[in-house]
Design a protein around this motif. Structure first.
Motif, PDB file in Angstrom:
ATOM      1  N   ARG A   1       0.853  -1.199  -0.045  1.00  0.00           N
ATOM      2  CA  ARG A   1      -0.132   0.027   0.094  1.00  0.00           C
ATOM      3  C   ARG A   1       0.816   1.214   0.121  1.00  0.00           C
ATOM      4  O   ARG A   1       0.368   2.210  -0.706  1.00  0.00           O
ATOM      5  CB  ARG A   1      -0.869  -0.003   1.130  1.00  0.00           C
ATOM      6  CG  ARG A   1      -1.994  -1.029   0.858  1.00  0.00           C
ATOM      7  CD  ARG A   1      -3.247  -1.018   2.112  1.00  0.00           C
ATOM      8  NE  ARG A   1      -3.732   0.028   1.651  1.00  0.00           N
ATOM      9  CZ  ARG A   1      -4.781   0.536   2.532  1.00  0.00           C
ATOM     10  NH1 ARG A   1      -5.059   0.092   3.733  1.00  0.00           N
ATOM     11  NH2 ARG A   1      -5.606   1.587   2.202  1.00  0.00           N
ATOM     12  N   MET A   2       2.076   1.383   0.720  1.00  0.00           N
ATOM     13  CA  MET A   2       2.835   2.372   0.447  1.00  0.00           C
ATOM     14  C   MET A   2       3.374   2.560  -0.900  1.00  0.00           C
ATOM     15  O   MET A   2       3.420   3.678  -1.198  1.00  0.00           O
ATOM     16  CB  MET A   2       4.157   2.185   1.653  1.00  0.00           C
ATOM     17  CG  MET A   2       5.026   3.481   1.598  1.00  0.00           C
ATOM     18  SD  MET A   2       6.360   2.991   3.027  1.00  0.00           S
ATOM     19  CE  MET A   2       7.657   3.029   1.807  1.00  0.00           C
ATOM     20  N   MET A   3       3.817   1.295  -1.542  1.00  0.00           N
ATOM     21  CA  MET A   3       4.215   1.743  -2.671  1.00  0.00           C
ATOM     22  C   MET A   3       3.399   2.298  -3.854  1.00  0.00           C
ATOM     23  O   MET A   3       3.631   2.897  -4.722  1.00  0.00           O
ATOM     24  CB  MET A   3       4.963   0.276  -3.212  1.00  0.00           C
ATOM     25  CG  MET A   3       5.793   0.262  -4.536  1.00  0.00           C
ATOM     26  SD  MET A   3       7.004   1.155  -4.411  1.00  0.00           S
ATOM     27  CE  MET A   3       7.079   2.213  -5.571  1.00  0.00           C
ATOM     28  N   GLU A   4       2.098   1.621  -3.411  1.00  0.00           N
ATOM     29  CA  GLU A   4       0.958   2.165  -4.321  1.00  0.00           C
ATOM     30  C   GLU A   4       0.814   3.848  -4.151  1.00  0.00           C
ATOM     31  O   GLU A   4       0.690   4.333  -5.094  1.00  0.00           O
ATOM     32  CB  GLU A   4      -0.291   1.386  -4.204  1.00  0.00           C
ATOM     33  CG  GLU A   4      -1.660   2.015  -4.642  1.00  0.00           C
ATOM     34  CD  GLU A   4      -2.974   1.345  -4.269  1.00  0.00           C
ATOM     35  OE1 GLU A   4      -3.805   1.431  -4.980  1.00  0.00           O
ATOM     36  OE2 GLU A   4      -2.944   0.823  -2.941  1.00  0.00           O
ATOM     37  N   ALA A   5       0.947   3.997  -3.064  1.00  0.00           N
ATOM     38  CA  ALA A   5       0.795   5.608  -2.620  1.00  0.00           C
ATOM     39  C   ALA A   5       2.023   6.225  -3.505  1.00  0.00           C
ATOM     40  O   ALA A   5       1.908   7.400  -4.072  1.00  0.00           O
ATOM     41  CB  ALA A   5       0.756   5.670  -1.355  1.00  0.00           C
TER      42      ALA A   5
END
Length: 118
Positions: free
Chosen positions: A102-106
Motif C-alpha cells: 500500500r505504501m508503494m501504491e501511494a
C-alpha cells in the motif's frame, strides 16, 4: 513456533502494550541494553517497523507470543492470499525487506500525478 523464549516472556510480562522491553530488562538485571527493539505491540496504535530480524522482536499485546506470518502480512498490507514461501524466519525476513504494497501504491500514484502526468 510462535512462542517467546523464557527470557522474552519474562520481559513481556513486565511490559505494557506499546512499550519496548528495555525497562523490564533494567528491572530484571540492572542493565539498560539490548532489548530496545523488542516491543509488546499496542492494539490501537500503528505497529512498529517489521524488520528482517523480527523473530521475537514484535510481540502480541494479549498473548505472550510472536506474530504469525499471516499477521505480519496484514501489518505490512499484503493480501491474505499472497504466498510467501520458506521457513518462518525466511518469510518474516522477506516481509521485513520489502516495501509495503500500500505504501508503494501511494508512492507510485504520487509520482504519476506530480511528475509523469505533466
Amino acid at each position: 513456533v510462535l512462542t517467546l523464549s523464557p527470557a522474552q516472556e519474562q520481559h513481556w510480562r513486565l511490559t505494557r502494550p506499546g512499550q519496548n522491553f528495555e525497562r523490564a530488562h533494567f528491572r530484571l538485571t540492572g542493565k539498560a541494553e539490548g532489548w530496545f527493539s523488542h516491543v509488546r505491540v499496542h492494539p490501537d496504535r500503528p505497529c512498529n517497523t517489521v524488520t528482517t530480524h523480527s523473530r521475537g522482536d514484535l510481540s502480541h499485546w494479549v498473548e505472550p507470543r510472536r506474530f504469525s506470518v499471516a499477521e505480519y502480512k496484514r501489518i505490512h498490507s499484503y493480501p491474505d492470499d499472497y504466498i510467501i514461501e520458506g521457513s518462518y524466519d525466511r518469510q518474516v525476513e522477506g516481509i521485513g525487506r520489502s516495501v509495503p504494497p500500500r505504501m508503494m501504491e501511494a508512492l507510485a500514484r504520487t509520482l504519476y500525478e506530480e511528475i509523469l502526468s505533466k
